[in-house]
Design an enzyme around this catalytic site. Structure first.
Site, mmCIF file in Angstrom:
data_model
loop_
_atom_site.group_PDB
_atom_site.id
_atom_site.type_symbol
_atom_site.label_atom_id
_atom_site.label_comp_id
_atom_site.label_asym_id
_atom_site.label_seq_id
_atom_site.Cartn_x
_atom_site.Cartn_y
_atom_site.Cartn_z
ATOM 1 N N HIS A 1 6.298 0.714 -4.055
ATOM 2 C CA HIS A 1 5.947 -0.568 -4.658
ATOM 3 C C HIS A 1 5.282 -0.431 -6.017
ATOM 4 O O HIS A 1 4.640 -1.354 -6.516
ATOM 5 C CB HIS A 1 5.112 -1.406 -3.683
ATOM 6 C CG HIS A 1 6.003 -2.114 -2.697
ATOM 7 N ND1 HIS A 1 6.919 -1.437 -1.940
ATOM 8 C CD2 HIS A 1 6.159 -3.412 -2.386
ATOM 9 C CE1 HIS A 1 7.593 -2.296 -1.190
ATOM 10 N NE2 HIS A 1 7.143 -3.511 -1.447
ATOM 11 N N ASP B 1 -3.656 -7.988 -1.247
ATOM 12 C CA ASP B 1 -3.085 -9.304 -0.922
ATOM 13 C C ASP B 1 -1.812 -9.175 -0.090
ATOM 14 O O ASP B 1 -1.439 -10.082 0.637
ATOM 15 C CB ASP B 1 -2.698 -10.046 -2.213
ATOM 16 C CG ASP B 1 -3.914 -10.482 -3.001
ATOM 17 O OD1 ASP B 1 -5.044 -10.295 -2.505
ATOM 18 O OD2 ASP B 1 -3.730 -10.996 -4.113
ATOM 19 N N GLU C 1 -10.967 -15.303 -4.702
ATOM 20 C CA GLU C 1 -9.933 -14.994 -5.696
ATOM 21 C C GLU C 1 -9.727 -16.237 -6.557
ATOM 22 O O GLU C 1 -10.517 -17.184 -6.511
ATOM 23 C CB GLU C 1 -8.605 -14.569 -5.025
ATOM 24 C CG GLU C 1 -8.608 -13.149 -4.503
ATOM 25 C CD GLU C 1 -7.200 -12.542 -4.400
ATOM 26 O OE1 GLU C 1 -6.242 -13.134 -4.931
ATOM 27 O OE2 GLU C 1 -7.082 -11.465 -3.772
HETATM 28 P P1 FAD Z 1 3.986 4.067 -4.098
HETATM 29 O O1 FAD Z 1 4.332 3.066 -5.117
HETATM 30 O O2 FAD Z 1 5.095 4.638 -3.319
HETATM 31 O O3 FAD Z 1 3.121 5.232 -4.749
HETATM 32 C C1 FAD Z 1 2.137 4.962 -5.714
HETATM 33 C C2 FAD Z 1 1.533 6.247 -6.261
HETATM 34 O O4 FAD Z 1 0.754 6.857 -5.259
HETATM 35 C C3 FAD Z 1 2.570 7.284 -6.681
HETATM 36 O O5 FAD Z 1 2.088 8.016 -7.777
HETATM 37 C C4 FAD Z 1 2.701 8.166 -5.467
HETATM 38 O O6 FAD Z 1 3.125 9.472 -5.797
HETATM 39 C C5 FAD Z 1 1.269 8.139 -4.943
HETATM 40 N N1 FAD Z 1 1.207 8.261 -3.492
HETATM 41 C C6 FAD Z 1 1.892 7.567 -2.571
HETATM 42 N N2 FAD Z 1 1.528 7.957 -1.341
HETATM 43 C C7 FAD Z 1 0.597 8.919 -1.497
HETATM 44 C C8 FAD Z 1 -0.167 9.713 -0.606
HETATM 45 N N3 FAD Z 1 -0.034 9.616 0.714
HETATM 46 N N4 FAD Z 1 -1.041 10.596 -1.127
HETATM 47 C C9 FAD Z 1 -1.199 10.729 -2.463
HETATM 48 N N5 FAD Z 1 -0.493 10.016 -3.349
HETATM 49 C C10 FAD Z 1 0.387 9.106 -2.869
HETATM 50 N N6 FAD Z 1 -2.497 -3.523 -5.169
HETATM 51 C C11 FAD Z 1 -3.750 -3.927 -4.936
HETATM 52 O O7 FAD Z 1 -4.700 -3.165 -5.133
HETATM 53 N N7 FAD Z 1 -4.022 -5.190 -4.492
HETATM 54 C C12 FAD Z 1 -3.027 -6.083 -4.208
HETATM 55 O O8 FAD Z 1 -3.301 -7.184 -3.789
HETATM 56 C C13 FAD Z 1 -1.683 -5.668 -4.412
HETATM 57 N N8 FAD Z 1 -0.670 -6.500 -4.131
HETATM 58 C C14 FAD Z 1 0.611 -6.078 -4.323
HETATM 59 C C15 FAD Z 1 1.659 -6.951 -3.995
HETATM 60 C C16 FAD Z 1 2.966 -6.553 -4.154
HETATM 61 C C17 FAD Z 1 4.077 -7.507 -3.794
HETATM 62 C C18 FAD Z 1 3.242 -5.262 -4.696
HETATM 63 C C19 FAD Z 1 4.650 -4.833 -4.929
HETATM 64 C C20 FAD Z 1 2.216 -4.402 -5.042
HETATM 65 C C21 FAD Z 1 0.894 -4.802 -4.853
HETATM 66 N N9 FAD Z 1 -0.181 -3.965 -5.162
HETATM 67 C C22 FAD Z 1 -1.459 -4.369 -4.933
HETATM 68 C C23 FAD Z 1 0.045 -2.681 -5.831
HETATM 69 C C24 FAD Z 1 0.031 -1.504 -4.884
HETATM 70 O O9 FAD Z 1 -1.288 -1.170 -4.547
HETATM 71 C C25 FAD Z 1 0.696 -0.330 -5.588
HETATM 72 O O10 FAD Z 1 2.047 -0.638 -5.747
HETATM 73 C C26 FAD Z 1 0.514 0.989 -4.896
HETATM 74 O O11 FAD Z 1 1.226 1.926 -5.644
HETATM 75 C C27 FAD Z 1 0.892 1.037 -3.438
HETATM 76 O O12 FAD Z 1 2.246 1.007 -3.208
HETATM 77 P P2 FAD Z 1 2.997 2.069 -2.271
HETATM 78 O O13 FAD Z 1 2.262 2.313 -1.018
HETATM 79 O O14 FAD Z 1 4.383 1.565 -2.189
HETATM 80 O O15 FAD Z 1 2.898 3.423 -3.125
#
Ligand code: FAD
Length: 532
Positions: A94, A157, A270
């Site tokens: 994401h 969120d 918020e």
């Molecule tokens: P990825 O996007 O897959 O990874 C993000 C980063 O973390 C990459 O660099 C990856 O290599 C690293 N990573 C992933 N897993 C690990 C692990 N286990 N150990 C170490 N590194 C790792 N964020 C907020 O804070 N508050 C919100 O309210 C919020 N709302 C969102 C709503 C939507 C619809 C979306 C799409 C995103 C939102 N986000 C929010 C952002 C979200 O926190 C980031 O996208 C974050 O990257 C988490 O997504 P992911 O788990 O898919 O991680």
């Protein structure tokens, strides 16, 4: 079976051609309990993300680990090979700008809790914590902990994000003013470092690694287990929205609400900005309709910008009588437009999972899998009014193409020792411009238009000397990353040298030089930052 063997062999040959030395053949020989995949559909799917802004670069393989040891075996191989190929953990993909990608010479570790038998959440109700796999989705953490009447304290969120993914950033929502971000609610972690060691870390053990990994953008280690602090879960939520036409009154009320520390306070604070009446494509709009319709025109005669404060009060069924009185007392202190109160009441789980409903709606209209040029900024309190004038009432015009969130947080709830970066003021705001681009929409909805607006917003902040920090940061040059980390840069770089000396991990963040571009591990501090 034969075709996947051929695909693996093909990938290994490509790896050798692309990267060189023959010991990389070992990747095919790594003995894991999970499995490697080189299926084209999978390579394509892990090379794209929610942002859909970059042309996908497919990795060589995807590892589906079944344990921390599987992850460690892969990282040890990468670390031990002559060219140190990249390994990137992918949570739920994401990110916006390819942060979870590994590039074409790398291997993506698919952390999502899938079919490989990664550990299930382990709840200790007596000690009020849960141990979860790093790739667990927060929505599943919630479901499991609710079985014990417990829940984590601090949220995002949207719950279809992974524990490791949000802890690598911060994890923020309307509870952060009180509980701090999610990274302030972690008790212990298991982390696979860039040398392939599995290290346990906490406030007491491997402290540097513990704090460094939290908010560390995946640079110091892959989180395979996190111990999350819990609280008794409320059963219901009173969810209230009120409108303001004055930015000053709106922010004064928000700041007042986050300064409250006693028993009687809202549990979530918020807000968002309404610059156009359409609220099209805006997941926040569902609240107002159809049972609770709001005519924006009834409170805004001249089409000017409106601000919506969003607050909740949690309660248990047994407290349903007192909640009305408590809300009334709290609301009396606020100065919103009196005719603009919108209230709803729902189960706690439905409140926390609210964005998912909007996702399903947008998916049904093919509006979810579109480019998302999102920009998230932390703006210091002392300059939020200038930001309002320059951006909300200036650069944005009267079209938004998606929600614009704005809410303040208290810096003292953030641990300065973490790698997360925030402005240098006691109170700062998140401003999240969560826009979607459409190919067949109006000019103002097109990707290039929105990207240009983001660029203008950042330029405006720079010229007006508003010291914003990007949340979920994306920077293109070494100078920008150094400026982003500010005082924290030297420590962050030295942690990188210690825990990921060959710059194997999370290369998609583009902070440190990609190891596959250089034959030798960087040795001097000056060579450890990316240079392009
Ligand atoms: P990825 O996007 O897959 O990874 C993000 C980063 O973390 C990459 O660099 C990856 O290599 C690293 N990573 C992933 N897993 C690990 C692990 N286990 N150990 C170490 N590194 C790792 N964020 C907020 O804070 N508050 C919100 O309210 C919020 N709302 C969102 C709503 C939507 C619809 C979306 C799409 C995103 C939102 N986000 C929010 C952002 C979200 O926190 C980031 O996208 C974050 O990257 C988490 O997504 P992911 O788990 O898919 O991680």
């Amino acid at each position: 079976m034969t075709s996947s063997f051929l695909l693996i062999t093909f990938a290994i040959c490509q790896l050798i051609i692309a990267v060189g030395p023959s010991e990389l053949l070992r990747i095919g020989a790594i003995d894991v309990d999970g499995y490697f995949s080189v299926h084209p559909t999978e390579l394509a799917s892990v090379s794209s993300d929610f942002g859909m802004l970059k042309s996908p670069e497919e990795p060589l393989a995807v590892l589906h680990p079944s344990s921390a040891e599987d992850v460690a075996r892969l990282v040890r191989t990468a670390y031990g090979s002559a060219t140190a190929f990249p390994v990137s953990a992918r949570g739920h993909g994401h990110s916006i700008n390819g942060q979870a990608a590994a590039g074409r010479n790398g291997v993506v570790v698919e952390m999502n809790h899938g079919v490989t038998g990664t550990p299930e959440p382990l709840i200790r109700p007596d000690e009020m914590y849960v141990d979860v796999w790093g790739g667990e989705l927060w929505v599943d953490v919630l479901r499991k902990t609710l079985e014990y009447g417990l829940a984590p304290k601090s949220w995002t969120d949207y719950l279809y994000l992974t524990v490791g993914g949000t802890l690598s950033n911060a994890g923020i929502s309307g509870q952060a003013f009180h509980h701090g971000p999610q990274i302030s609610n972690v008790l212990e972690m298991d982390v696979v470092t860039g040398k392939g060691e599995v290290m346990r870390c906490s406030e007491e053990e491997n402290t540097k690694l513990f704090h460094g990994v939290l908010g560390g953008l995946g640079q110091l280690g892959i989180i395979t287990r996190a111990r999350i602090s819990l609280e008794p879960a409320p059963q219901r939520v009173r969810w209230i929205r009120v409108l303001y036409s004055s930015f000053e009154v709106f922010t004064e009320d928000q700041e007042y609400l986050i300064s409250m520390h006693g028993q009687l306070k809202f549990d979530y604070v918020e807000g968002f900005v309404i610059v156009d009446e359409g609220l099209v494509n805006n997941w926040r709009s569902s609240f107002f309709s159809p049972r609770n319709p709001v005519k924006i025109s009834s409170v805004s005669s001249n089409g000017s910008v409106l601000y919506c404060l969003e607050i909740t009060k949690n309660y248990h069924d047994s407290d349903s009588e007192t909640v009305d009185q408590e809300v009334e007392i709290l609301m009396k202190k606020l100065n919103f437009i009196p005719t603009s109160v919108f209230t709803t009441d729902l189960q706690y789980v439905d409140f926390l999972d609210r964005v998912h409903k909007a996702e399903l709606k947008l998916r049904s209209k093919n509006l979810w899998e579109v480019p998302h040029p999102w920009l998230n900024l932390f703006v210091p309190k002392s300059r939020i009014s200038d930001f309002d004038k320059g951006v909300f009432k200036g650069i944005l015009g009267n079209k938004t193409s998606g929600p614009i969130l704005i809410y303040p947080m208290n810096k003292d709830k953030w641990d300065e020792r973490s790698s997360a970066v925030t402005p240098d003021e006691e109170v700062f705001y998140l401003v999240a411009l969560l826009r979607s681009a459409l190919t067949d929409g109006e000019e103002t909805q097109k990707l290039e238009y929105l990207k240009d607006q983001n660029r203008r917003i950042l330029e405006f902040c720079e010229q007006a000397k508003i010291n914003v920090k990007q949340y979920l940061p994306h920077h293109a040059t070494q100078e920008e990353w150094v400026a982003h980390f500010g005082d924290k840069w030297d420590r962050f770089r030295s942690l990188k040298d210690e825990f990921d000396p060959r710059h194997i991990l999370a290369t998609g963040q583009r902070i440190f030089q990609n190891p596959s571009l250089s034959l030798f591990p960087p040795s001097s501090p000056s060579s450890s930052a990316a240079s392009w």
